[in-house]
Write a protein that holds these residues in place. Sequence first.
Motif, PDB file in Angstrom:
ATOM      1  N   TRP A  77       5.662 -16.880 -13.057  1.00 49.20           N
ATOM      2  CA  TRP A  77       6.393 -17.605 -11.766  1.00 49.20           C
ATOM      3  C   TRP A  77       7.753 -17.929 -12.405  1.00 49.20           C
ATOM      4  O   TRP A  77       7.987 -18.255 -13.425  1.00 49.20           O
ATOM      5  CB  TRP A  77       5.617 -19.123 -11.747  1.00 49.20           C
ATOM      6  N   ASP A  78       8.680 -17.312 -11.271  1.00 48.06           N
ATOM      7  CA  ASP A  78       9.997 -17.538 -11.350  1.00 48.06           C
ATOM      8  C   ASP A  78      10.687 -18.777 -10.486  1.00 48.06           C
ATOM      9  O   ASP A  78      10.462 -18.885  -9.293  1.00 48.06           O
ATOM     10  CB  ASP A  78      10.759 -16.511 -11.054  1.00 48.06           C
ATOM     11  N   TYR A  79      11.387 -19.624 -11.136  1.00 48.00           N
ATOM     12  CA  TYR A  79      12.039 -20.577 -10.685  1.00 48.00           C
ATOM     13  C   TYR A  79      13.104 -20.268  -9.537  1.00 48.00           C
ATOM     14  O   TYR A  79      14.165 -19.480 -10.134  1.00 48.00           O
ATOM     15  CB  TYR A  79      12.452 -21.787 -11.479  1.00 48.00           C
ATOM     16  N   GLN A  80      13.236 -20.754  -8.426  1.00 41.67           N
ATOM     17  CA  GLN A  80      14.140 -20.264  -7.292  1.00 41.67           C
ATOM     18  C   GLN A  80      15.173 -21.295  -6.935  1.00 41.67           C
ATOM     19  O   GLN A  80      15.984 -20.963  -6.336  1.00 41.67           O
ATOM     20  CB  GLN A  80      13.356 -19.961  -6.004  1.00 41.67           C
ATOM     21  N   GLY A  81      14.860 -22.648  -7.473  1.00 42.90           N
ATOM     22  CA  GLY A  81      15.683 -23.605  -7.052  1.00 42.90           C
ATOM     23  C   GLY A  81      15.321 -24.737  -6.360  1.00 42.90           C
ATOM     24  O   GLY A  81      13.817 -25.127  -6.311  1.00 42.90           O
ATOM     25  N   VAL A  82      15.935 -25.763  -5.929  1.00 44.39           N
ATOM     26  CA  VAL A  82      15.509 -27.013  -5.267  1.00 44.39           C
ATOM     27  C   VAL A  82      15.529 -26.460  -3.828  1.00 44.39           C
ATOM     28  O   VAL A  82      16.362 -26.032  -3.324  1.00 44.39           O
ATOM     29  CB  VAL A  82      16.835 -28.101  -5.523  1.00 44.39           C
ATOM     30  N   LEU A  83      14.388 -26.717  -3.177  1.00 37.19           N
ATOM     31  CA  LEU A  83      14.192 -26.372  -1.930  1.00 37.19           C
ATOM     32  C   LEU A  83      14.987 -27.372  -0.726  1.00 37.19           C
ATOM     33  O   LEU A  83      15.531 -27.029   0.094  1.00 37.19           O
ATOM     34  CB  LEU A  83      12.741 -26.224  -1.466  1.00 37.19           C
TER      35      LEU A  83
END
Length: 485
Positions: free
Chosen positions: A197-203
């Motif tokens: 899993w790759d962190y994409q940021g704050v949704l």
Amino acid sequence: MSRDEQLRRAAYEEMEKHKDVVEKDPYRLHYHLMPTVGLLNDPNGFIQFKGTYHVYYQWMPFKTGHGAKFWGHYSSNDFVNWTHEEIALTPSEWYEKNGCYSGSAIEHDGKIYAYYTGNVKDEEGNRETYQCLAISEESLHFDKRGPVVHLPDGFTAHFRDPKVWEQDGAFFMVVGAQTRELKGAVALFRSDDLENWDYQGVLTGGGEGRLADFGYMFECPDLFPLGERDILIFSPQGIEASGMKYQNVYQAGYVAGQFDSATGTFEHGEFEELDRGFDFYAPQTTLDDKGRRILFAWMSVPDQNEQDHPTIEHKWLHTMTLPRELKLVDGKVRQVPLEEMEDLRVGPAIQVNVELNRETRVLKAVKGKAFEMEITDLSMTEGWFDLTVGDGIRFVYSSGEQTVTLERKSYVNGVVEKRQCSVKQLNSLRVFVDTSSIEVFVNEGEETFTARFYPSPNNDTVRFETSHQAVFTIRKWDLKHVNLK
């Protein structure tokens, strides 16, 4: 004997030890999901798998308080008859030793991939959290794969409740979070294989946008399409009461907008509460093979007088709501009972046409401890309409103020407390009563009120009262006492 086997055996022994005292409780429910012993809270891993619906749930079998949670498990083919399955997950490994906390499930390659938060605390109470994976080929026995997501930079260890879905050729995960600045947030991850899993940021949240300063923690996020919008359900903590809104210790609601899977961004509107009652939290949804978006929620709110419930002396606490179908109507989420709830009905409806004029009336045919009641064709020229169940809970509509109110006698101190919202015109009610719970659906799900209440065990009356003239039709059914196998 392994640690897992020890915990399972201890839990089953606790169930058997207290079985009689649990079942003797007059407030035990007839047709809701409850713990066999101990405390139940969040629904977890709600999924339809190979034609069967599965509701896993947070479970503490050893006391009616919180602690190192298990995943309990109910299954059903029809939402009416449920089987209490064997324990799905126990807090037996180093990365979950203080609890297999909440999470979700997705089907992939004919298997269930369950994601949950492993909770770890040291002797000083310092917390670590890991988002973990467990895989099952048949929904009962899980092979734990351990942590697959570690805490990203910028967040405290209050980082939990992963919800996973597939979209546009990839997998996505949202996690409830708290930033280091103590702002509630939803974190977004992406994966191609459900394991890396790759962190994409704050949704959303995290000190920016519409939810910039909206509490100190977001729990139990759930993002899904409904109609032509994308809906993000979550449970914010730390919201101050504002008029009739946000009256519980913690809230549960949603924002509607558009999620862009390519950029990982989500443009959305204002927060709306999902339920206006006293007891509704940590909702989770799934999509079934009929195309329905179905929701279960925990019929309580954490830290809200939990140890004062009368069921404590009978060694159990809390219940799930009824399953509800979500619909999007004029941009707003509505909740309606699943059509399968009609199969709970015993015999034909009792129908009564009622006209009240500045009076109170108890109808002999309309009473009970476990029943469904529809009120339709309601016509009021002015004043208020009052529906009281037993001696514990009261629903009032005021046409002048255009408000609906749910009142109950507090089980803590006996003082009457209330929850309210605005409704321009009351046209219909659908009410489910189950010994010590009530769920009210206003105007076909325009608003809902969910609550526990504890009437005198021998009081099964339903009373109607009006300040002026009111005409309406009642249809009432007794509902089955469903044995949870």
